[in-house]
Design a protein around this motif. Structure first.
Motif, short mmCIF file in Angstrom:
data_model
loop_
_atom_site.label_atom_id
_atom_site.label_comp_id
_atom_site.label_asym_id
_atom_site.label_seq_id
_atom_site.Cartn_x
_atom_site.Cartn_y
_atom_site.Cartn_z
N TYR A 91 12.68 3.91 -12.40
CA TYR A 91 11.90 4.24 -11.21
C TYR A 91 11.14 3.01 -10.72
CZ TYR A 91 8.85 6.90 -8.06
OH TYR A 91 8.20 7.38 -6.94
N THR A 92 10.49 2.32 -11.64
CA THR A 92 9.71 1.14 -11.28
C THR A 92 10.58 0.06 -10.67
OG1 THR A 92 8.15 1.61 -13.08
CG2 THR A 92 8.13 -0.62 -12.16
N LEU A 93 11.76 -0.16 -11.27
CA LEU A 93 12.68 -1.17 -10.75
C LEU A 93 13.18 -0.80 -9.36
CD1 LEU A 93 14.28 -3.76 -11.25
CD2 LEU A 93 16.08 -2.36 -12.32
N LYS A 94 13.54 0.47 -9.18
CA LYS A 94 14.00 0.94 -7.88
C LYS A 94 12.90 0.79 -6.84
CE LYS A 94 16.77 3.48 -5.16
NZ LYS A 94 18.16 3.13 -4.79
N LEU A 95 11.67 1.10 -7.23
CA LEU A 95 10.53 1.00 -6.32
C LEU A 95 10.30 -0.45 -5.89
CD1 LEU A 95 7.98 2.05 -4.91
CD2 LEU A 95 6.81 1.97 -7.11
N PRO A 111 3.92 7.55 -5.80
CA PRO A 111 2.97 6.45 -5.62
C PRO A 111 2.47 6.37 -4.17
CG PRO A 111 4.84 5.73 -6.92
CD PRO A 111 5.18 7.09 -6.41
N PHE A 112 1.27 5.85 -4.01
CA PHE A 112 0.65 5.74 -2.70
C PHE A 112 1.53 5.01 -1.70
CE2 PHE A 112 -1.93 3.42 0.38
CZ PHE A 112 -2.77 4.40 0.88
N ASP A 113 2.05 3.84 -2.11
CA ASP A 113 2.81 3.04 -1.16
C ASP A 113 4.17 3.66 -0.83
OD1 ASP A 113 3.14 2.45 -3.83
OD2 ASP A 113 3.08 0.28 -3.61
N VAL A 114 4.71 4.48 -1.71
CA VAL A 114 5.97 5.17 -1.40
C VAL A 114 5.76 6.15 -0.25
CG1 VAL A 114 7.69 6.82 -2.25
CG2 VAL A 114 6.97 4.91 -3.69
N ILE A 115 4.69 6.95 -0.33
CA ILE A 115 4.41 7.92 0.74
C ILE A 115 4.09 7.19 2.04
CG2 ILE A 115 2.94 9.82 1.48
CD1 ILE A 115 2.41 10.47 -1.44
N TRP A 116 3.28 6.13 1.94
CA TRP A 116 2.87 5.37 3.12
C TRP A 116 4.09 4.79 3.85
CZ3 TRP A 116 -2.26 3.56 4.66
CH2 TRP A 116 -2.24 2.58 5.66
N ASP A 130 -8.11 3.17 -10.23
CA ASP A 130 -7.45 2.10 -9.49
C ASP A 130 -5.94 2.34 -9.54
OD1 ASP A 130 -9.88 0.94 -9.08
OD2 ASP A 130 -9.69 -0.53 -10.69
N LEU A 131 -5.27 2.05 -8.42
CA LEU A 131 -3.83 2.24 -8.35
C LEU A 131 -3.12 0.90 -8.23
CD1 LEU A 131 -3.62 5.22 -5.80
CD2 LEU A 131 -3.68 5.33 -8.29
N ASP A 132 -1.95 0.81 -8.82
CA ASP A 132 -1.14 -0.41 -8.71
C ASP A 132 -0.24 -0.29 -7.49
OD1 ASP A 132 -2.18 -1.54 -11.04
OD2 ASP A 132 -0.75 -0.45 -12.30
N LEU A 133 -0.38 -1.23 -6.57
CA LEU A 133 0.46 -1.26 -5.38
C LEU A 133 1.53 -2.32 -5.53
CD1 LEU A 133 -2.19 -1.03 -2.50
CD2 LEU A 133 -0.85 0.83 -3.49
N VAL A 134 2.75 -2.00 -5.12
CA VAL A 134 3.81 -3.00 -5.10
C VAL A 134 3.60 -3.94 -3.92
CG1 VAL A 134 6.30 -3.37 -4.93
CG2 VAL A 134 5.42 -1.42 -6.22
N LEU A 135 3.26 -3.37 -2.76
CA LEU A 135 2.92 -4.16 -1.58
C LEU A 135 1.40 -4.18 -1.43
CD1 LEU A 135 5.52 -2.92 1.08
CD2 LEU A 135 5.70 -4.87 -0.47
#
Length: 302
Positions: free
Chosen positions: A14-18, A54-59, A156-161
């Motif tokens: 999942y993390t890699l795909k994200l 994750p937050f950035d996925v929905i955003w 705190d959340l980890d964002l990819v972007l």
């Protein structure tokens, strides 16, 4: 049973795909006509895999699904319709996530509403349009109140972007934009000062503080809309104070209060971008209202 050969998106997969999907999106952002069709399918899979994505996925998913910057064009009624549709999309995508995350995800919706309200205060207001805007703002306030009732301990959340990269899905960067600045994020939150935006971006991403900033923006927009009610100054001030105290008590949100306090302690209020045509005395009356929570907080602590 037929085997599909697909690798389930869990754990490291999942993390890699994200990360791969977000990098694809990041590479498309600078283009004049970015192509997100493949990324949209991947994001949909990531959305479906988790109850609380994750937050950035929905955003990013909601931005791409909705049309990003293209949806910000059109006349006032079209923009209001766009804001309503985006609100419905985001609230549906965040139905099972935490309260703060649900509110923070509404930043693009509030961005559109701010643009509409600003335009309404610059041109002749049509009653139908103003009624539509007020109804939408009240709807969002009600949604936020419900979300506040289900806010638990925030982490705190980890964002990819980065927040600035996420903002670029909705606002256009200048050609000479510096990656080290928060210009895109500040543009997306027009009623939040540069200092407060820098404070939010300069720490580990805490969804509660972004939610607090979004709540403050809607709070300020509602205050601005009171000026269209044709009340006398004394009656208007009383109405503003009464509504402000009631709303703050209803929210009972420490992140909203902290962002509001940081804003009111600055030398100028961010309302000037909207209330340019309203007298200085009226702006001062809003300033007085915004200091109410500070006085209440002090009295409670004594």
């Amino acid at each position: 049973m037929e085997t599909t050969g697909l690798i389930p998106h869990v754990g490291e997969n999942y993390t890699l795909k994200l990360k791969n999907t977000m990098q694809e999106i990041l590479s498309e952002l600078p283009k004049e006509s970015p192509e997100f069709s493949h990324s949209s399918d991947a994001l949909h899979e990531l959305m479906q895999t988790k109850v609380d994505p994750p937050f950035d996925v929905i955003w990013v998913y909601s931005a791409i699904k909705f049309g990003c910057r293209k949806s910000l064009k059109g006349d006032i009624l079209e923009q209001i319709s766009a804001a309503k549709a985006l609100f419905q999309l985001i609230s549906a995508c965040s139905a099972f996530v935490g309260g703060s995350k649900s509110i923070a995800l509404l930043a693009p919706v509030v961005f559109i509403i701010h643009s509409v309200v600003k335009e309404l205060f610059e041109v002749k207001k049509e009653k139908k349009v103003m009624k539509e805007v007020k109804s939408l703002v009240d709807m969002i306030l009600g949604f936020m109140s419900i979300c506040c009732s289900k806010i638990s301990e925030e982490k705190d959340l980890d964002l990819v972007l980065s927040l600035n990269d996420l903002a670029r899905l909705w606002v256009v960067d200048d050609d000479d934009d510096d990656d080290e600045t928060n210009e895109g994020f500040e543009t997306l939150l027009p009623l939040v000062s540069s200092d407060v935006c820098g404070w939010i971006c300069g720490r580990e991403f805490h969804v509660g503080y972004l939610a607090g900033a979004v709540m403050m923006e809607v709070f300020l927009l509602k205050l601005c809309l009171f000026f269209d009610m044709g009340m006398e100054k004394s009656e208007l001030e009383m109405c503003l104070k009464s509504w402000s105290v009631g709303s703050i008590s209803s929210f009972q949100n420490v992140y909203f209060l902290e962002v509001l306090m940081r804003t009111t302690l600055e030398t100028s209020l961010p309302l000037n971008s909207i209330l340019v045509s309203i007298s200085i005395l009226v702006i001062y009356s809003i300033s007085a209202v915004l200091f109410i929570p500070y006085r209440l907080e002090v009295s409670i602590g004594e």
